[in-house]
Design a protein around this motif. Sequence first.
Motif, mmCIF file in Angstrom:
data_model
loop_
_atom_site.group_PDB
_atom_site.id
_atom_site.type_symbol
_atom_site.label_atom_id
_atom_site.label_comp_id
_atom_site.label_asym_id
_atom_site.label_seq_id
_atom_site.Cartn_x
_atom_site.Cartn_y
_atom_site.Cartn_z
ATOM 1 N N GLN A 147 -3.347 -4.961 0.841
ATOM 2 C CA GLN A 147 -3.676 -3.986 2.530
ATOM 3 C C GLN A 147 -3.934 -4.889 3.744
ATOM 4 O OE1 GLN A 147 -7.803 -4.644 3.396
ATOM 5 N NE2 GLN A 147 -8.254 -2.491 4.226
ATOM 6 N N ALA B 181 -6.242 2.853 1.856
ATOM 7 C CA ALA B 181 -6.096 1.930 1.201
ATOM 8 C C ALA B 181 -7.758 0.846 1.218
ATOM 9 C CB ALA B 181 -5.389 -0.060 1.565
ATOM 10 N N VAL C 89 0.761 -0.972 0.151
ATOM 11 C CA VAL C 89 0.095 -0.405 -0.292
ATOM 12 C C VAL C 89 1.238 1.071 0.216
ATOM 13 C CG1 VAL C 89 -1.754 -0.697 0.558
ATOM 14 C CG2 VAL C 89 -0.404 0.268 2.123
#
Length: 286
Positions: A238, A263, A138
């Motif tokens: 994530q 995210a 991320v």
Amino acid sequence: MRPLTAENLDYALDHSPAADRFFRRLQAALAGAGLPVEAVKTEGAPGQVEVTFPYGGALAACDGHLAFKHAVRAIGSRAGLAPTFMAAPETGVGSGLHLHLSLWKDGTSVISDSGGALSAPAQNAIAGLLDALPQMGVLYAPNINSYKRYAPGSFAPTTASWGHDNRTCAIRVVGHGEGRHLEVRVPGADANPYLALAAAVAAMNHGIEHRLTPGPAEASDAYREGATPLPSTLHQAQIAFRHSPTVREALGADVVEHYAHLAQLELDHHHRIVTDAERRRWLSRA
């Protein structure tokens, strides 16, 4: 819209008048802002351009990258162009933000030992990158589109792999003497440079502090089956990021929760959007 260039012009010497004017204006503007470029060149995909900068300090490089993106957009707009830093602006096209990192101590490069082989700290750093980067997606691939860049045969990595001058790997050892360094090839062109660099440095520190060692260098095709895969979607990234003890140790729980939440906002935004691709595929077939 159509690409600025219509074909593969990787390392081409000749460009269209429009492209040549844009490149010259960009170089002049960057030089005036104290950001002289090392090279500006067309790349393999239509309309794709690569810009490289001389080595410098990490924070200054990130600051300069933001100024560079602003200059590209402003100068491009005035020329009637629409620059983009999307990781995958078209199907089958990927653009990266490759980070070139070296290891120094007391003004001397320590990436090689006295015999010219990779030093122990360099091997530790590589191992840390291979171990931690799959859990930090991320930070260097922040949106849904970012993961469409990672495709076998694309020169964008799909596995946590390393090799000597091997462009199919996530980590490429390149250069000679004091210029030898690590090229981290996982961030996309859409990455926030501060976050992508923070992820890479944290991963290298993780490897050095824990004295991790990498497996053998990949000498051929890193897209083969069996290697540790990088996350292929933002959802995968994530989950890995939020639940990684390594990431929490490196960055702290507050940072992890903040960027995991960011995210999730990106995932939620796209969840119910109907795309043109869906309509083309299913409008008459459903």
